[in-house]
Design an enzyme around this catalytic site. Structure first.
Site, PDB file in Angstrom:
ATOM      1  N   ASP A 209       0.853  -0.968   0.226  1.00 19.02           N
ATOM      2  CA  ASP A 209       0.532   0.280   0.169  1.00 19.02           C
ATOM      3  C   ASP A 209       1.239   0.956   0.012  1.00 19.02           C
ATOM      4  O   ASP A 209       1.662   1.641   0.136  1.00 19.02           O
ATOM      5  CB  ASP A 209      -0.763   0.131   1.182  1.00 19.02           C
ATOM      6  CG  ASP A 209      -2.402   1.222   0.820  1.00 19.02           C
ATOM      7  OD1 ASP A 209      -2.481   1.569   0.150  1.00 19.02           O
ATOM      8  OD2 ASP A 209      -1.974   2.289   2.292  1.00 19.02           O
ATOM      9  N   GLU A 238       1.637   0.743  -4.837  1.00 21.02           N
ATOM     10  CA  GLU A 238       0.895   1.170  -5.826  1.00 21.02           C
ATOM     11  C   GLU A 238       1.825   2.697  -5.325  1.00 21.02           C
ATOM     12  O   GLU A 238       3.037   2.836  -4.768  1.00 21.02           O
ATOM     13  CB  GLU A 238      -0.156   2.049  -4.694  1.00 21.02           C
ATOM     14  CG  GLU A 238      -1.517   1.382  -4.140  1.00 21.02           C
ATOM     15  CD  GLU A 238      -2.344   1.651  -3.561  1.00 21.02           C
ATOM     16  OE1 GLU A 238      -3.068   2.255  -3.635  1.00 21.02           O
ATOM     17  OE2 GLU A 238      -2.052   2.129  -1.744  1.00 21.02           O
TER      18      GLU A 238
END
Length: 608
Positions: A209, A238
């Site tokens: 994340d 990400e």
């Protein structure tokens, strides 16, 4: 599983799989780790039955499931979940970590027994592995669920978190704080934690994340450590953050620096927004909804080529390698694909074709395909008062859960997705591993529709047939026309509302593709060749039937008849059965003559 490009990832929240009444499993296991493990669940309506839960995953054909956070996170009280039937705050995506190395208690049937959650999660992992599906963990090391009251801050205030010049918490995560991965003990904690999860639970991958909040050196050390445990572990994240960070841009594990991180991939927002429109503007459509500008077309070409640098698109490439390119159109964040289509003016009837085409683009592109669970049956997150939930992180199960009755309603869409996945698995051509091979073998073909169609050819090799893919948008006149390679015949695998990995029809010369359809064509080639129609061997000699065969398709399953007996002279028919990777079975024959005795014929000159 050999390379990252072999992965087909399906993103899932633990509760979503089993909380709807149509799941049909053990009610005590609904929303729990054990729900992930239960096979044999079905949903039946009006005489039609579909698989649900774990069996659905296996039937779909994906080979990896990425679970949203399963570590202990905040905002869901596991004690209340276990003891209070009136407690309603049971759902959260889980991105507010409390204890990084402890499993979430609300997913266990007994949160008061620490061993229980461990055993139940291991049971789930084993059950998923038994279906030949790997498990990927969504990890959130970039921040803590609390700031000044977090365990890290209590251990050593100001060390594990980045601070601003005024002494406050840097908030690059958008949740109130961010951790300092560049500091040695924070880095060590991440390495130790990941090693624990990978080895204790036999996990096959990790999704990071807000990976840009981590530094390049830490991500490289993580990659080295995990790939030493298992070279096939997949790592991606990400390549952005959620706010303003104090971490130097030269250190961020983001798009600009992905080239400096070995063995770590990143989500491609380029292809995502090109296919279906920006996630930040609900009303903006993408190429499948009718946009035909150069930006959308080049964004899709970037994805087709697996994020490599190439003169065949005008995107400033930053993935550079197919194994580092995570191609997707939807995930747990933002609107589901179906909801996005509806918000951009697509009717329910037309949404079926676009829902298929959007991920047909993904599944025929180089790189690592990523699917949002339920996209294969038009998953939706409707709000009670109307509209759609684009940020369902703490919305109830009624918004987030997978509805298996919807699978039955859109069974045709599910079957098409299943075939697209099988086609990708059947043909290595969609899973190339090097930028140089991709750039040399893929070429874009002219069509009669300009930017309203995207067609490309994957050049064949000695062992792989040529593949042509045509994505037809809102074609003028209703059809996209593409000229095929002269002298070659092709098997059509997908067309309007029809798909079959073994082929639907045969075509040559030119092909016409309806609007909003992605057609996959595979050159018809022979997987083997029989060298000689007649083979002679002396009596008593050993003979291998494979010695008269040249194999062109190494993935083919080949069987040989063994009815010959080289101790007995005579003529024997040798049959070779060839099953190609896409299911087609062909039989080849040749004759074996065993010489000796009465079967020897000697011809002399003069007729004597």
């Amino acid at each position: 599983m050999t390379n990252p490009t072999d992965y087909i990832v399906w993103e899932l929240h633990v509760r979503d799989l089993t909380t709807h009444s149509s799941w049909g499993g053990n009610p005590a296991w609904a929303g729990k780790f054990l729900g992930l493990s239960q096979a044999g669940t079905r949903y039946t309506s009006k005489g039609v039955t579909v698989t649900t839960g774990l069996d659905h995953m296996a039937e779909l054909g994906i080979n990896a499931v990425q679970l949203l956070p399963i570590f202990d996170f905040g905002y869901v009280d596991e004690i209340q979940v276990a003891t209070n039937p009136r407690y309603t705050n049971t759902f959260n995506w889980g991105y507010m970590p409390y204890h990084f190395n402890t499993l979430e208690g609300s997913y266990s049937t007994n949160p008061f027994d620490g061993a229980n959650r461990i055993t139940e999660f291991k049971t789930a992992v084993q059950a998923i592995h038994d279906k030949d599906i790997r498990v990927i963990m969504d990890v959130v090391y970039n921040h803590t669920g609390e700031s000044d009251t977090s365990n890290f801050h209590r251990i050593m205030p100001g060390y594990y978190h980045r601070l601003t010049s005024t002494g406050g918490f840097s908030n690059g995560s958008g949740t109130g704080n961010e951790t300092a991965s560049e500091r040695s003990m924070t880095r060590k904690f991440m390495l130790d934690s990941l090693k624990f999860w990978a080895t204790e639970y036999n996990l096959s991958g990790f999704r990071f994340d807000l990976m840009a909040l981590h530094d390049v050196e830490t991500m490289n050390q993580i990659s080295d450590m995990l790939h030493e445990i298992d070279p096939t572990i997949v790592i991606y994240g990400e390549p952005w953050n959620g706010g303003t960070t104090t971490l130097s841009g030269s250190l961020e594990a983001d798009k600009d620096n992905l080239k400096n991180i070995d063995g770590v991939g990143a989500f491609s927002d380029v292809v995502r927004d090109a296919v279906k429109g920006s996630v930040f503007n609900a009303a903006e459509g993408g190429w499948v909804q009718g946009r035909s500008d150069d930006g959308a077309v080049n964004g899709i070409k970037y994805g087709i080529l697996g994020g490599i640098a190439s003169s065949k698109h005008n995107i400033n490439a930053w993935h550079l390698d197919p194994s580092k390119t995570i191609n997707y159109v939807s995930a747990h964040d933002n609107n589901t694909l179906f909801d996005k289509l509806r918000l951009t003016g697509v009717s329910v009837a037309n949404a079926e074709l676009l829902q298929v085409q959007a991920n047909a683009i993904i599944l025929t592109s180089q790189g690592v395909p990523f699917l949002h669970a339920g996209v294969e049956f038009m998953r939706s997150k409707p709000l009670q008062g109307g509209g759609y939930d684009h940020n369902s992180y703490e919305s109830p199960d009624s918004v987030n859960q997978l509805r298996w009755d919807r699978k039955l309603t859109y069974l045709n869409v599910f079957e098409y997705y299943k075939d697209l996945i099988q086609i990708r698995k059947d043909y290595q051509q969609f899973r190339m591993t090097s930028a140089s091979e991709i750039d040399s073998r893929i070429s874009f073909l002219p069509t009669n529709q300009g930017n309203k169609a995207i067609a490309f050819k994957i050049e064949g090799t000695a062992t792989q047939p040529e593949v042509i893919v045509i994505h037809s948008q809102k074609a003028s006149g209703g059809l996209t026309e593409v000229s095929l390679t002269p002298g070659k015949n092709y098997r059509i695998l997908t067309t309007l509302e029809s798909s079959n990995p073994n082929g639907l029809d045969v075509v040559n010369g030119v092909v016409f593709v309806p609007a909003n359809v992605s057609m996959i064509l595979v050159e018809i080639t022979e997987p083997i060749a029989v060298e000689n129609e007649l083979v002679k061997v002396g009596k008593g000699k050993n003979y291998d039937p494979a010695s008269n065969i040249t194999v062109y398709d190494s993935s083919a399953e080949i069987h040989y008849s063994n009815f010959h007996d080289t101790n007995v002279p005579g003529f024997y028919a040798v049959t070779v059965s060839v099953k190609e990777s896409f299911g087609k079975v062909t039989y080849y024959h040749y004759v074996l003559q065993v010489t000796g005795g009465s079967f020897d014929v000697q011809l002399n000159q003069g007729g004597n």
